[in-house]
Design an enzyme around this catalytic site. Sequence first.
Site, PDB file in Angstrom:
ATOM      1  N   GLY A  78       2.542  37.188  10.092  1.00 57.38           N
ATOM      2  CA  GLY A  78       3.825  37.070  11.134  1.00 57.38           C
ATOM      3  C   GLY A  78       3.246  36.918  12.392  1.00 57.38           C
ATOM      4  O   GLY A  78       2.215  37.087  12.800  1.00 57.38           O
ATOM      5  N   GLU A 154      15.884  39.396  13.057  1.00 56.45           N
ATOM      6  CA  GLU A 154      15.844  38.283  12.169  1.00 56.45           C
ATOM      7  C   GLU A 154      16.819  37.721  11.114  1.00 56.45           C
ATOM      8  O   GLU A 154      17.502  38.916  10.755  1.00 56.45           O
ATOM      9  CB  GLU A 154      14.276  38.192  11.557  1.00 56.45           C
ATOM     10  CG  GLU A 154      13.217  38.442  12.605  1.00 56.45           C
ATOM     11  CD  GLU A 154      13.103  37.241  13.165  1.00 56.45           C
ATOM     12  OE1 GLU A 154      13.484  36.053  12.960  1.00 56.45           O
ATOM     13  OE2 GLU A 154      12.625  37.384  14.642  1.00 56.45           O
ATOM     14  N   HIS A 358       1.558 -24.051  12.036  1.00 54.11           N
ATOM     15  CA  HIS A 358       2.094 -23.743  10.617  1.00 54.11           C
ATOM     16  C   HIS A 358       0.928 -23.308   9.824  1.00 54.11           C
ATOM     17  O   HIS A 358      -0.383 -24.008   9.817  1.00 54.11           O
ATOM     18  CB  HIS A 358       2.446 -25.261  10.039  1.00 54.11           C
ATOM     19  CG  HIS A 358       3.193 -26.016  10.821  1.00 54.11           C
ATOM     20  ND1 HIS A 358       4.634 -25.733  11.165  1.00 54.11           N
ATOM     21  CD2 HIS A 358       2.869 -27.119  11.424  1.00 54.11           C
ATOM     22  CE1 HIS A 358       5.090 -26.850  11.751  1.00 54.11           C
ATOM     23  NE2 HIS A 358       4.084 -27.517  12.191  1.00 54.11           N
ATOM     24  N   ARG A 435     -14.227 -36.618   3.756  1.00 55.65           N
ATOM     25  CA  ARG A 435     -13.561 -36.576   2.560  1.00 55.65           C
ATOM     26  C   ARG A 435     -13.971 -37.798   1.755  1.00 55.65           C
ATOM     27  O   ARG A 435     -14.320 -38.501   2.201  1.00 55.65           O
ATOM     28  CB  ARG A 435     -12.152 -36.439   3.021  1.00 55.65           C
ATOM     29  CG  ARG A 435     -11.525 -37.674   3.761  1.00 55.65           C
ATOM     30  CD  ARG A 435     -10.194 -37.607   4.026  1.00 55.65           C
ATOM     31  NE  ARG A 435      -9.603 -38.719   4.893  1.00 55.65           N
ATOM     32  CZ  ARG A 435      -8.500 -38.463   5.503  1.00 55.65           C
ATOM     33  NH1 ARG A 435      -8.099 -37.377   5.876  1.00 55.65           N
ATOM     34  NH2 ARG A 435      -8.417 -39.821   6.241  1.00 55.65           N
TER      35      ARG A 435
END
Length: 449
Positions: A78, A154, A358, A435
């Site tokens: 308490g 209370e 993108h 490439r």
Amino acid sequence: MLSVAILAAGKGTRMESSLPKVLHKISGKSLLQRVIDSCVELKPDQIFVITGHKSKEVEKSISNEKKIHIVIQEPQSGTGHAIQILCREVKKHEGKLLVLNGDVPLIRPSTLKRLLYLHDSKNADVSLITTKKRNPHGYGRVFLKGDFIERIVEEKDCNDLERENRLINAGVYCFNWGKLSEIINTLRSNNNQKEIYLTDTISMLKNSLSLEVEDNGELQGINNRIQLSECEENMQNSIKEKHMLNGVTFINKASCSISEEAEIGKDVIIEANTHLRGNTKIKSHCIIGPNTFIENSYVGLNCEISNSTVYASQIMDYIKIGPYSHIRPNSKISSFSKIGNFVEIKNSQLEEESKVNHLSYIGDSIIGRSTNIGAGTITANFDGEKKHQTKIGKNSSIGANTVFVAPINLGESVTTGAGSVITKDSKDNSLAISRTQQVNIENWERKKS
């Protein structure tokens, strides 16, 4: 002398959580931290946090706070028992002791200052905050006799007539600590809860005063997730109303959340489902959202950020980002640049007028002024052990589906051929292409299965 005791020992059973109740958060800060912040405004001489349930977690959460002393309450019997332990651990009981719960995160420093002023001006033994609630269920009822408090009962100890009283105890007390220490150990657990109530001291002290305040949400205690949500809503409404009064438009206020630390300039439009967290600053004339998350970042003038996330980065002036972009920490996008759809930027710097429109990943890179990054460009920055940097000079044109295998350094006005894998540095005004030559085989027939 002013001392503060914050009660934070309870389990918070109704929260249905493994996390201590006082560590649940409202707008990014724990309930306990918000109470501490309000108390610090009073400039107390010392603050005691009385904890018990998972005390190490609670203590760790406030380890950076100055003037904080931890008091352990075991067992948790308490509120009165908590103060009994405090009085045993602290030898000098001088001046005022402000006692409040660790689950009232919206309590204002100004309200606490009013309580302290009342207490001092009336030379009270104890002063406490009260308020009238339409539905006082769950709260202790305060009964007055003239200007003084006669007793507090209370909720679970009230009879039917006492429950009709709507004046409730908000759980915030200011005691003459010396007088409190004289009676605190006489408290007993003679009640339905078998707990030691701090409220029992009220009838034992002669000069007990009430500061009644309006029930405006600041005294809301948190016992379950519903009340936590209500408290968050109250906090968010207050934050957003402040910004609206300063010239910010919210298209759908209820769907947005804004941190207390966030700064938003005039004529900013916040679209639906936008969330600004941490120390974020948005300058004037921006459109932020919809569906955008920005944390601990700077956004300059006249920017548009849509359906994207930005973390710990700088977005300078006149920039468009999104939709579906992810700006990760330590990135800087310089003015008049554009970050398009499905782009991720991480720990990189883009100079003015650069474009990544993108489907690209730019990590650990420096991109020069007025450079265009073609669709599908990847900076391969990780070799399995370390991250490496890619540098691309100004006025360069990067072909679609280019892969840069870092570390690599391209000069100014460099062009790369679409589909190239670039593994070597390139000088100014060069074409980099890597490439295989295309071969067309006529009259080709696929094998039939």
